[in-house]
Design a protein around this motif. Sequence first.
Motif, mmCIF file in Angstrom:
data_model
loop_
_atom_site.group_PDB
_atom_site.id
_atom_site.type_symbol
_atom_site.label_atom_id
_atom_site.label_comp_id
_atom_site.label_asym_id
_atom_site.label_seq_id
_atom_site.Cartn_x
_atom_site.Cartn_y
_atom_site.Cartn_z
ATOM 1 N N LEU A 115 0.827 -1.222 -0.004
ATOM 2 C CA LEU A 115 0.097 -0.045 0.073
ATOM 3 C C LEU A 115 0.904 1.261 0.113
ATOM 4 O O LEU A 115 0.559 2.126 -0.983
ATOM 5 C CB LEU A 115 -1.022 -0.068 1.289
ATOM 6 N N VAL A 116 1.641 1.366 0.876
ATOM 7 C CA VAL A 116 2.563 2.587 1.047
ATOM 8 C C VAL A 116 3.500 2.797 -0.333
ATOM 9 O O VAL A 116 3.752 3.741 -0.835
ATOM 10 C CB VAL A 116 3.448 2.605 2.293
ATOM 11 N N GLU A 117 3.869 1.640 -0.584
ATOM 12 C CA GLU A 117 4.657 1.721 -1.967
ATOM 13 C C GLU A 117 3.969 1.964 -3.119
ATOM 14 O O GLU A 117 4.559 2.799 -3.998
ATOM 15 C CB GLU A 117 5.333 0.138 -2.246
ATOM 16 N N THR A 118 2.808 1.595 -3.372
ATOM 17 C CA THR A 118 1.926 1.918 -4.482
ATOM 18 C C THR A 118 1.614 3.585 -4.139
ATOM 19 O O THR A 118 1.629 4.005 -5.567
ATOM 20 C CB THR A 118 0.714 1.185 -4.355
ATOM 21 N N VAL A 119 1.324 4.055 -3.180
ATOM 22 C CA VAL A 119 0.989 5.276 -3.097
ATOM 23 C C VAL A 119 2.323 6.187 -3.292
ATOM 24 O O VAL A 119 2.310 7.139 -4.189
ATOM 25 C CB VAL A 119 0.430 5.513 -2.008
ATOM 26 N N ARG A 120 3.349 5.811 -2.954
ATOM 27 C CA ARG A 120 4.523 6.389 -3.017
ATOM 28 C C ARG A 120 4.966 6.539 -4.580
ATOM 29 O O ARG A 120 5.451 7.560 -4.932
ATOM 30 C CB ARG A 120 5.753 5.788 -2.335
ATOM 31 N N ARG A 121 4.897 5.411 -5.266
ATOM 32 C CA ARG A 121 5.048 5.274 -6.907
ATOM 33 C C ARG A 121 4.028 6.211 -7.479
ATOM 34 O O ARG A 121 4.528 7.132 -8.217
ATOM 35 C CB ARG A 121 5.068 3.769 -7.247
ATOM 36 N N ALA A 122 2.980 6.373 -7.177
ATOM 37 C CA ALA A 122 1.893 7.188 -7.814
ATOM 38 C C ALA A 122 2.264 8.655 -7.795
ATOM 39 O O ALA A 122 2.375 9.482 -8.661
ATOM 40 C CB ALA A 122 0.517 6.971 -7.125
ATOM 41 N N VAL A 123 2.459 9.025 -6.488
ATOM 42 C CA VAL A 123 2.870 10.353 -6.377
ATOM 43 C C VAL A 123 4.190 11.000 -6.996
ATOM 44 O O VAL A 123 4.348 11.774 -7.649
ATOM 45 C CB VAL A 123 2.948 10.721 -4.764
ATOM 46 N N ALA A 124 5.145 9.827 -7.032
ATOM 47 C CA ALA A 124 6.440 10.120 -7.545
ATOM 48 C C ALA A 124 6.148 10.492 -9.270
ATOM 49 O O ALA A 124 6.983 11.004 -9.833
ATOM 50 C CB ALA A 124 7.529 9.027 -7.379
ATOM 51 N N GLU A 125 5.337 9.488 -9.727
ATOM 52 C CA GLU A 125 5.133 9.656 -11.153
ATOM 53 C C GLU A 125 4.160 10.413 -11.725
ATOM 54 O O GLU A 125 4.248 10.942 -12.842
ATOM 55 C CB GLU A 125 4.702 8.076 -11.598
ATOM 56 N N ASP A 126 3.191 11.034 -10.814
ATOM 57 C CA ASP A 126 2.041 11.667 -11.208
ATOM 58 C C ASP A 126 1.855 13.117 -10.755
ATOM 59 O O ASP A 126 1.331 13.993 -11.220
ATOM 60 C CB ASP A 126 0.711 10.970 -11.083
ATOM 61 N N ALA A 127 2.379 13.450 -9.568
ATOM 62 C CA ALA A 127 2.480 14.637 -9.063
ATOM 63 C C ALA A 127 3.075 15.946 -9.942
ATOM 64 O O ALA A 127 3.916 15.348 -10.585
ATOM 65 C CB ALA A 127 2.691 14.783 -7.667
ATOM 66 N N ILE A 128 2.720 16.896 -9.860
ATOM 67 C CA ILE A 128 3.246 17.966 -10.650
ATOM 68 C C ILE A 128 4.758 18.083 -10.092
ATOM 69 O O ILE A 128 5.195 17.823 -8.995
ATOM 70 C CB ILE A 128 2.897 19.393 -10.405
ATOM 71 N N ALA A 129 5.606 18.213 -11.100
ATOM 72 C CA ALA A 129 7.168 18.196 -11.121
ATOM 73 C C ALA A 129 7.674 18.623 -9.944
ATOM 74 O O ALA A 129 8.412 18.167 -8.908
ATOM 75 C CB ALA A 129 7.857 18.236 -12.530
ATOM 76 N N PRO A 130 7.605 20.060 -9.854
ATOM 77 C CA PRO A 130 8.182 20.884 -8.664
ATOM 78 C C PRO A 130 7.625 20.144 -7.403
ATOM 79 O O PRO A 130 8.291 20.230 -6.301
ATOM 80 C CB PRO A 130 7.889 22.302 -8.827
ATOM 81 N N ILE A 131 6.342 19.818 -7.426
ATOM 82 C CA ILE A 131 5.694 19.385 -6.006
ATOM 83 C C ILE A 131 6.285 18.038 -5.652
ATOM 84 O O ILE A 131 6.523 17.664 -4.361
ATOM 85 C CB ILE A 131 4.153 19.491 -6.197
ATOM 86 N N ARG A 155 7.495 13.636 0.374
ATOM 87 C CA ARG A 155 7.710 12.270 0.645
ATOM 88 C C ARG A 155 6.477 11.479 1.376
ATOM 89 O O ARG A 155 5.646 12.205 1.938
ATOM 90 C CB ARG A 155 8.791 12.040 1.474
ATOM 91 N N VAL A 156 6.346 10.201 1.132
ATOM 92 C CA VAL A 156 5.219 9.454 1.553
ATOM 93 C C VAL A 156 5.777 8.667 2.474
ATOM 94 O O VAL A 156 6.677 7.801 2.207
ATOM 95 C CB VAL A 156 4.368 8.608 0.304
ATOM 96 N N GLU A 157 5.190 8.380 3.707
ATOM 97 C CA GLU A 157 5.585 7.852 4.712
ATOM 98 C C GLU A 157 4.578 7.057 5.599
ATOM 99 O O GLU A 157 3.294 7.629 5.647
ATOM 100 C CB GLU A 157 6.321 8.855 5.797
ATOM 101 N N ARG A 158 4.718 5.987 6.228
ATOM 102 C CA ARG A 158 4.024 5.221 6.980
ATOM 103 C C ARG A 158 3.845 5.869 8.349
ATOM 104 O O ARG A 158 4.940 6.569 8.709
ATOM 105 C CB ARG A 158 4.169 3.745 7.271
ATOM 106 N N ALA A 159 2.720 5.882 9.209
ATOM 107 C CA ALA A 159 2.507 6.662 10.310
ATOM 108 C C ALA A 159 3.527 5.939 11.196
ATOM 109 O O ALA A 159 3.834 4.883 11.260
ATOM 110 C CB ALA A 159 0.987 6.518 10.722
ATOM 111 N N ALA A 160 4.054 6.769 12.140
ATOM 112 C CA ALA A 160 5.037 6.265 13.051
ATOM 113 C C ALA A 160 4.678 6.197 14.375
ATOM 114 O O ALA A 160 5.191 5.415 15.194
ATOM 115 C CB ALA A 160 6.187 7.524 13.234
ATOM 116 N N LEU A 161 3.238 6.510 14.557
ATOM 117 C CA LEU A 161 2.584 6.228 15.977
ATOM 118 C C LEU A 161 1.729 5.081 16.012
ATOM 119 O O LEU A 161 1.189 4.837 17.125
ATOM 120 C CB LEU A 161 1.661 7.627 16.420
#
Length: 307
Positions: free
Chosen positions: A262-278, A283-289
Amino acid sequence: MPSAALALDIGATKLAVALVDADGAVLRTERTATRRDDGPAAVLERLWALAERVRGDERPAATGIACGGPLDAAAGVLLGPLHLPGWDRVPIVRLAEERLGRPALLVNDASAGAWGEFRAGAAADARSCVYLTVSSGLGGGAVLDGRLLVGATTNGGELGHVVVRPGGRRCACGRRGCAEAYVAGTQLVGRAREAIAAGRATALRGDVDAEGIAALADADDLAHELWSDALDCLGQLATDLVNAFEPEVLVLDGGLSRRAGLVETVRRAVAEDAIAPIRAVARVERAALDGAAPAVGAGLLALERVR
């Protein structure tokens, strides 16, 4: 700042209470089943008893209450939370103050989760974050430039109701195509049962839960279809939110966020599809708490109110 607060997290399936210090550390915690069908009075009695056990001999400065909406945080009233049928206009803050003897604060649970991860979790090094919790529902919250966004009536942050499939499945909110209609655990289960009732060949059974669907995604065609669809919709939602808010961190929480991929898929989607400067910033992280973010956030907000 006062030293500690009690934090109460009222969920659809669990009640959790924590004693939280001013740094966001959980000093003690306990949980029990909500058993929401027992009705508000019985559930609240269990919640107060749990809070008294966790408090022990301590005298916390305040009580923070995290619960899903709709709610009126200013009045301290639950207005009929979608996950708590029959809880109509429950004056939760007044009841908590009468029973526990300390000033209390009510906050939307996902907003509290965002604040908890921002102050003491995966986004503690950031100025801005977006928080998504993926479990029986799909909730969210945002902190921008150090400020928690709650909206005009404190019911903002309903990030699960961003439309990712226009004209798609009917969501519990009444619209069609919301991310929650595809990603939330209850919706995954509902879709699986619909397919089973329609005669779809699958190893899934009518008593399946969302965790079971995710676990069988590599071995069963229907489970794979449902889980892949959920991850695709979550990736679309995450990318939209990153583009809209430009956070330094997107935090993923909730029971389903622990499922492999799940986290890896979302991380990849953001890295590929978000606007380049953004996408270069976020970064996409799993919750720490580890599921305690709503309680930690509610506790910290309550302490900040009384300091």
